[in-house]
Design a protein around this motif. Structure first.
Motif, PDB file in Angstrom:
ATOM      1  N   GLY A  22       0.782  -1.233   0.000  1.00 20.00           N
ATOM      2  CA  GLY A  22       0.000   0.000   0.000  1.00 20.00           C
ATOM      3  C   GLY A  22       0.811   1.277   0.000  1.00 20.00           C
ATOM      4  N   ALA A  23       2.146   1.177   0.087  1.00 19.14           N
ATOM      5  CA  ALA A  23       2.977   2.381   0.119  1.00 19.14           C
ATOM      6  C   ALA A  23       3.000   3.094  -1.234  1.00 19.14           C
ATOM      7  CB  ALA A  23       4.399   2.037   0.545  1.00 19.14           C
ATOM      8  N   PHE A  24       2.831   2.322  -2.306  1.00 21.56           N
ATOM      9  CA  PHE A  24       2.863   2.868  -3.657  1.00 21.56           C
ATOM     10  C   PHE A  24       1.635   2.393  -4.419  1.00 21.56           C
ATOM     11  CE2 PHE A  24       7.287   2.633  -2.395  1.00 21.56           C
ATOM     12  CZ  PHE A  24       7.837   3.802  -2.894  1.00 21.56           C
ATOM     13  N   HIS A  79      10.785  14.730  -1.778  1.00 19.13           N
ATOM     14  CA  HIS A  79      10.000  13.506  -1.659  1.00 19.13           C
ATOM     15  C   HIS A  79      10.524  12.431  -2.617  1.00 19.13           C
ATOM     16  CE1 HIS A  79       5.982  11.261  -2.010  1.00 19.13           C
ATOM     17  NE2 HIS A  79       6.487  10.986  -0.822  1.00 19.13           N
ATOM     18  N   CYS A  80      10.867  12.831  -3.833  1.00 11.22           N
ATOM     19  CA  CYS A  80      11.394  11.862  -4.811  1.00 11.22           C
ATOM     20  C   CYS A  80      12.710  11.263  -4.333  1.00 11.22           C
ATOM     21  CB  CYS A  80      11.580  12.524  -6.175  1.00 11.22           C
ATOM     22  SG  CYS A  80      10.185  12.248  -7.249  1.00 11.22           S
ATOM     23  N   ASP A  81      13.552  12.087  -3.723  1.00 12.48           N
ATOM     24  CA  ASP A  81      14.811  11.561  -3.184  1.00 12.48           C
ATOM     25  C   ASP A  81      14.525  10.521  -2.101  1.00 12.48           C
ATOM     26  OD1 ASP A  81      16.081  13.297  -4.906  1.00 12.48           O
ATOM     27  OD2 ASP A  81      16.745  14.685  -3.337  1.00 12.48           O
ATOM     28  N   GLU A  82      13.539  10.790  -1.252  1.00  8.85           N
ATOM     29  CA  GLU A  82      13.158   9.841  -0.202  1.00  8.85           C
ATOM     30  C   GLU A  82      12.593   8.557  -0.809  1.00  8.85           C
ATOM     31  OE1 GLU A  82      10.419  12.197   2.085  1.00  8.85           O
ATOM     32  OE2 GLU A  82      12.030  13.455   2.906  1.00  8.85           O
ATOM     33  N   LEU A  83      11.772   8.687  -1.856  1.00  5.68           N
ATOM     34  CA  LEU A  83      11.197   7.510  -2.518  1.00  5.68           C
ATOM     35  C   LEU A  83      12.291   6.653  -3.151  1.00  5.68           C
ATOM     36  CD1 LEU A  83       8.078   9.163  -4.206  1.00  5.68           C
ATOM     37  CD2 LEU A  83       8.123   7.710  -2.158  1.00  5.68           C
ATOM     38  N   LEU A  84      13.293   7.297  -3.734  1.00  2.00           N
ATOM     39  CA  LEU A  84      14.407   6.550  -4.314  1.00  2.00           C
ATOM     40  C   LEU A  84      15.124   5.753  -3.230  1.00  2.00           C
ATOM     41  CD1 LEU A  84      16.100   5.917  -6.833  1.00  2.00           C
ATOM     42  CD2 LEU A  84      17.481   7.927  -6.283  1.00  2.00           C
ATOM     43  N   ASP A  85      15.366   6.392  -2.080  1.00  2.00           N
ATOM     44  CA  ASP A  85      16.000   5.681  -0.959  1.00  2.00           C
ATOM     45  C   ASP A  85      15.169   4.472  -0.533  1.00  2.00           C
ATOM     46  OD1 ASP A  85      18.191   7.377  -0.776  1.00  2.00           O
ATOM     47  OD2 ASP A  85      17.287   8.642   0.775  1.00  2.00           O
ATOM     48  N   ILE A  86      13.858   4.640  -0.484  1.00  2.00           N
ATOM     49  CA  ILE A  86      12.959   3.546  -0.076  1.00  2.00           C
ATOM     50  C   ILE A  86      13.052   2.375  -1.051  1.00  2.00           C
ATOM     51  CG2 ILE A  86      10.504   2.897   0.110  1.00  2.00           C
ATOM     52  CD1 ILE A  86      10.043   5.765   1.257  1.00  2.00           C
TER      53      ILE A  86
END
Length: 128
Positions: A22-24, A79-86
């Motif tokens: 559910g995160a994406f 936010h995109c940088d955080e999503l890439l890390d995830i």
């Protein structure tokens, strides 16, 4: 030997099994999105190349696009940088997939996103 659709489905299933449910929002094809309601992933077969060591073996490469739903440019960029890390940790757990790089892009010219380049290390034999 698996075909492109099977390799793509395996990549989708393996990746989604390693990220928080559910995160994406996952969209299985490249398509237009009016406004994402949460972080969105899209997967496409980008290229097919010949394996450098075997004439009859083909190697598929994929683009995994991760799109931020944020509309403020500064918030979306962070936010995109955080999503890439995830996403990088689960991608690296897929032993049959090689991470080749990530490029920040504008999705549909209005959403901040990363195109993550992945190469399947599972080869596909050409039919004779």
């Amino acid at each position: 030997m698996a075909g492109y659709a099977e390799v793509r489905a395996r990549l989708e299933n393996d990746l989604l099994s390693k990220i928080e449910p559910g995160a994406f929002q996952f969209v299985p094809v490249q398509t237009r999105i009016d406004r994402p309601s949460k972080p969105t992933l899209m997967l496409k077969l980008a290229t097919v190349s010949r394996h450098p060591g075997a004439q009859s073996v083909l190697m598929p490469s994929f683009i995994l696009t991760v799109i931020s739903e944020k509309t403020d440019p500064g918030q979306a960029d962070q936010h995109c940088d955080e999503l890439l890390d995830i996403l990088l940790a689960p991608i690296q757990k897929l032993r049959w997939v090689a991470f080749r790089g990530a490029e920040k892009v504008a999705f549909q010219t209005k959403f901040t996103a990363y195109d993550i380049q992945l190469e399947a290390l599972t080869a596909i034999k050409k039919e004779a």
